[in-house]
Design a protein around this motif. Structure first.
Motif, PDB file in Angstrom:
ATOM      1  N   GLY A 101       0.942  -1.274   0.068  1.00 31.87           N
ATOM      2  CA  GLY A 101       0.108  -0.028  -0.200  1.00 31.87           C
ATOM      3  C   GLY A 101       0.938   1.352  -0.208  1.00 31.87           C
ATOM      4  O   GLY A 101       2.009   1.297  -0.315  1.00 31.87           O
ATOM      5  N   GLY A 102       0.168   2.276   0.127  1.00 33.94           N
ATOM      6  CA  GLY A 102       1.142   3.514   0.276  1.00 33.94           C
ATOM      7  C   GLY A 102       1.152   4.077  -1.207  1.00 33.94           C
ATOM      8  O   GLY A 102       0.777   3.679  -2.127  1.00 33.94           O
ATOM      9  N   ASP A 103       1.916   5.060  -1.153  1.00 32.65           N
ATOM     10  CA  ASP A 103       2.386   5.804  -2.512  1.00 32.65           C
ATOM     11  C   ASP A 103       3.624   6.230  -2.808  1.00 32.65           C
ATOM     12  O   ASP A 103       4.452   6.219  -1.584  1.00 32.65           O
ATOM     13  N   ASP A 104       3.937   6.891  -3.573  1.00 26.38           N
ATOM     14  CA  ASP A 104       5.167   7.556  -3.942  1.00 26.38           C
ATOM     15  C   ASP A 104       5.406   9.001  -3.563  1.00 26.38           C
ATOM     16  O   ASP A 104       6.220   9.779  -4.315  1.00 26.38           O
ATOM     17  N   ALA A 105       4.489   9.475  -2.981  1.00 28.05           N
ATOM     18  CA  ALA A 105       4.449  10.988  -2.456  1.00 28.05           C
ATOM     19  C   ALA A 105       5.790  11.365  -1.723  1.00 28.05           C
ATOM     20  O   ALA A 105       6.370  10.604  -1.206  1.00 28.05           O
ATOM     21  N   ILE A 106       6.290  12.552  -2.372  1.00 27.27           N
ATOM     22  CA  ILE A 106       7.367  13.150  -1.855  1.00 27.27           C
ATOM     23  C   ILE A 106       8.614  12.483  -1.994  1.00 27.27           C
ATOM     24  O   ILE A 106       9.585  12.892  -2.832  1.00 27.27           O
ATOM     25  N   VAL A 107       8.819  11.197  -1.684  1.00 26.60           N
ATOM     26  CA  VAL A 107      10.074  10.128  -2.105  1.00 26.60           C
ATOM     27  C   VAL A 107       9.395   8.879  -2.395  1.00 26.60           C
ATOM     28  O   VAL A 107       8.802   8.487  -1.604  1.00 26.60           O
ATOM     29  N   ALA A 108       9.791   8.308  -3.537  1.00 25.80           N
ATOM     30  CA  ALA A 108       9.370   6.975  -3.956  1.00 25.80           C
ATOM     31  C   ALA A 108       9.545   5.850  -2.932  1.00 25.80           C
ATOM     32  O   ALA A 108      10.434   5.866  -2.207  1.00 25.80           O
ATOM     33  N   ARG A 109       8.511   4.946  -2.929  1.00 26.92           N
ATOM     34  CA  ARG A 109       8.728   3.902  -2.000  1.00 26.92           C
ATOM     35  C   ARG A 109      10.121   2.986  -1.971  1.00 26.92           C
ATOM     36  O   ARG A 109      10.535   2.593  -1.144  1.00 26.92           O
ATOM     37  N   ALA A 110      10.277   2.923  -3.392  1.00 25.47           N
ATOM     38  CA  ALA A 110      11.530   2.063  -3.657  1.00 25.47           C
ATOM     39  C   ALA A 110      12.777   2.716  -3.014  1.00 25.47           C
ATOM     40  O   ALA A 110      13.666   2.148  -2.615  1.00 25.47           O
ATOM     41  N   THR A 111      12.816   4.027  -3.291  1.00 23.97           N
ATOM     42  CA  THR A 111      13.927   4.959  -2.420  1.00 23.97           C
ATOM     43  C   THR A 111      14.093   4.606  -1.125  1.00 23.97           C
ATOM     44  O   THR A 111      15.152   4.703  -0.432  1.00 23.97           O
ATOM     45  N   ARG A 112      12.849   4.974  -0.716  1.00 25.54           N
ATOM     46  CA  ARG A 112      12.793   4.930   1.020  1.00 25.54           C
ATOM     47  C   ARG A 112      13.092   3.446   1.387  1.00 25.54           C
ATOM     48  O   ARG A 112      13.906   3.168   2.292  1.00 25.54           O
ATOM     49  N   ARG A 113      12.877   2.240   0.624  1.00 24.60           N
ATOM     50  CA  ARG A 113      13.335   1.007   1.101  1.00 24.60           C
ATOM     51  C   ARG A 113      14.715   0.942   0.823  1.00 24.60           C
ATOM     52  O   ARG A 113      15.664   0.395   1.707  1.00 24.60           O
ATOM     53  N   GLU A 114      15.291   1.616  -0.326  1.00 25.97           N
ATOM     54  CA  GLU A 114      16.741   1.721  -0.270  1.00 25.97           C
ATOM     55  C   GLU A 114      17.463   1.992   0.741  1.00 25.97           C
ATOM     56  O   GLU A 114      18.576   1.629   1.145  1.00 25.97           O
ATOM     57  N   LEU A 115      17.023   3.123   1.350  1.00 23.96           N
ATOM     58  CA  LEU A 115      17.491   3.942   2.531  1.00 23.96           C
ATOM     59  C   LEU A 115      17.565   2.870   3.556  1.00 23.96           C
ATOM     60  O   LEU A 115      18.675   3.008   4.343  1.00 23.96           O
TER      61      LEU A 115
END
Length: 513
Positions: free
Chosen positions: A260-274
């Motif tokens: 769920g969720g969305d890619d607002a502000i920073v993409a989910r994939a990028t947050r997972r990479e973090l």
């Protein structure tokens, strides 16, 4: 004597748990927050935040020191996503003055990713760095100009380096054309609604309750530290924030690891990479004060620590420390449950306190280590394989099994082996309910129980990576009913037989939906 007990609400337990910290004189003040998937669920402050003896609350502003690093690292990834920054570039692309050696051997310049993941090869510098937080960029570059001492070659081991992270932050600033403080504020903090989070060199003049840092003098009196303002080293630890705002941050990052969720502000994939381990740390077995043991395996992501708890799964965290302050954020990746603690002393160990509070919360809530959501094809083929075990049909077997199943072991041999297993458990029970799922390692595999008269069959399938999905791994074993449930295997994959029995892992605590 009556054995009746009444459950104490979790928040009352946690209030008492954290209240002991200031009661024991380990800090003048402490405020903590319990975070859930939707943000702050509960907060309580104790003691005094300042000379006026005002208790800290969820809006009291504290310096957050090295917790800053997660914000800056995400800012770097966002700049990469926007096409402004190559984080695989060496730091010398931005600062040609950088050079160093490993012993007598010249060392390659670390990349920005290596510096952000604490694998730049530089020796640890936490004890050295505090007096230099206010250095300008020119002064900092002058300090590195004579050369840097590497402990290891870049990219080989984890070693915490504030100066390395600082230089990566300055490189981000060059790439985006503005101070990294302004980039993070404009592109991340304000869009998230973190209105009481800022870099100390961008702090407003007033209108907020600021915590004061303290230490004890030789006579046992609390003595305040003057506030610090960073300059070039802001990226390493120059931010201020509150329980309310940090709850937004924890929920924002944790949401990227769940469906769920969305890619607002920073993409989910990028947050997972973090939050993905980039450099593994040395595993350790740590003694707890009460005599138990804690196995730690994990490493450093980008501005965050990630460790894998043997029962609870992935735990993400970062602490911070400055003269007069110790602070920590920690959360459970799968559930989004987190604990934030901010203290205005550097006497005790609120980091361990917050981790214990998180594990207590997960225990009270019976939180699984992670949740595996099976593919629809996995459920369909599980049902088909379950039916095949109950009543073998060569045509059905040919339809659901990939070519390697017959290649690895002839179907006739598999059928005969299953007949023998069924006889070992006294035959299968008729009219039983849907298969009882025991475990799943991925959405593509599942292990389930098929009840017999004198025991059970434990069955396991793993699907192919190509469509149409078929079964590439198929295992069945028999377990006698005299074997206690706790001693029965929950995973029989031939690929994971290296995990000999008994094995302690988070797999039995995985929820399958």
């Amino acid at each position: 004597m009556s054995s009746e007990t009444l459950a104490v609400p979790l928040v009352d337990q946690l209030d008492a748990f954290f209240g002991q910290y200031t009661a024991a004189g380990q800090a003048r003040g402490l405020v903590y927050g319990l975070v859930g998937p939707d943000g702050l669920a509960h907060s309580r402050g104790f003691g005094a935040a300042d000379a006026d003896d005002r208790a800290p609350d969820a809006d009291t502003v504290f310096p957050i020191a090295s917790i800053t690093k997660s914000f800056v690292a995400l800012g770097a990834l966002l700049a990469r996503d926007r096409g402004l920054l190559d984080i695989e570039a060496p730091i010398t692309d931005f600062f040609p003055e950088w050079h160093g050696t490993v012993g007598d051997e010249p060392a390659a310049a670390p990349t920005l990713r290596q510096l952000l993941s604490m694998s730049g090869g530089l020796t640890e510098d936490n004890s050295w760095v505090d007096p230099f937080l206010g250095l300008s960029e020119t002064e900092l570059v002058d300090r590195i100009r004579p050369g840097l001492a590497y402990s290891n070659h870049p990219g080989t081991v984890f070693e915490y380096s504030n100066i390395g992270f600082t230089m990566a932050g300055l490189a981000v600033a060059k790439a985006v054309g503005m101070r990294v403080e302004d980039w993070v504020t404009e592109e991340i903090l304000r869009p998230l609604g973190m209105a009481r989070t800022w870099f100390d060199n961008r702090a407003p003049d007033g209108g907020f309750h600021r915590a004061v840092g303290y230490s004890l003098d030789a006579d046992g009196n609390w003595v305040a530290f003057p506030p610090q303002v960073s300059d070039a080293m802001a990226a390493a630890g120059g931010m201020h924030s509150t329980i309310n705002d940090l709850s937004i941050w924890v929920a924002f990052l944790a949401a990227a690891t769940r469906p769920g969720g969305d890619d607002a502000i920073v993409a989910r994939a990028t947050r997972r990479e973090l939050q993905r381990i980039h450099q593994v740390d040395i595993p350790s077995l740590q003694a707890r004060p009460e005599g138990t043991w804690k196995f730690v395996a994990g490493g450093y992501a980008l501005g965050l620590f990630v460790r894998h708890d043997l029962h609870r799964g992935s735990i993400v965290s970062h602490s911070g420390g400055l003269p007069g302050f110790i602070l920590n954020i920690v959360w459970h990746a799968s559930s989004g449950t987190g604990v934030i603690v901010l203290t205005n002393s550097h006497r005790g160990n609120p980091v361990g306190l917050s981790e214990d509070a998180l594990l207590r919360t997960l225990s009270v809530n019976a939180t699984p280590a992670r949740v595996v959501r099976l593919w629809p094809e996995t459920r369909r083929l599980m049902a088909a394989a379950d039916g095949l075990v109950r009543s073998w049909d060569d045509g059905a077997a040919a339809e659901i099994f990939a070519d390697n199943i017959d290649f690895d072991r002839r179907l006739a041999q598999r059928r005969a082996a299953i007949d023998e297993l069924i006889s070992q458990v006294g035959g299968l029970r008729e009219g039983s309910d849907a298969p009882e799922i025991l475990s799943s390692a991925t959405p593509a595999d599942v292990t389930w129980s098929l009840p017999g008269v004198r025991g059970e069959l434990i069955c396991m399938i793993h699907l192919t990576p190509v469509q149409p999905a078929q079964i590439q791994e198929f295992e069945v074993i028999a377990v006698d009913r005299t074997v206690p449930r706790s001693a029965r295997p929950t995973d029989i994959s031939a690929r994971r037989r290296a995990y000999v029995t008994p094995t302690v892992s988070s797999l039995p605590n995985t929820a399958v939906v």
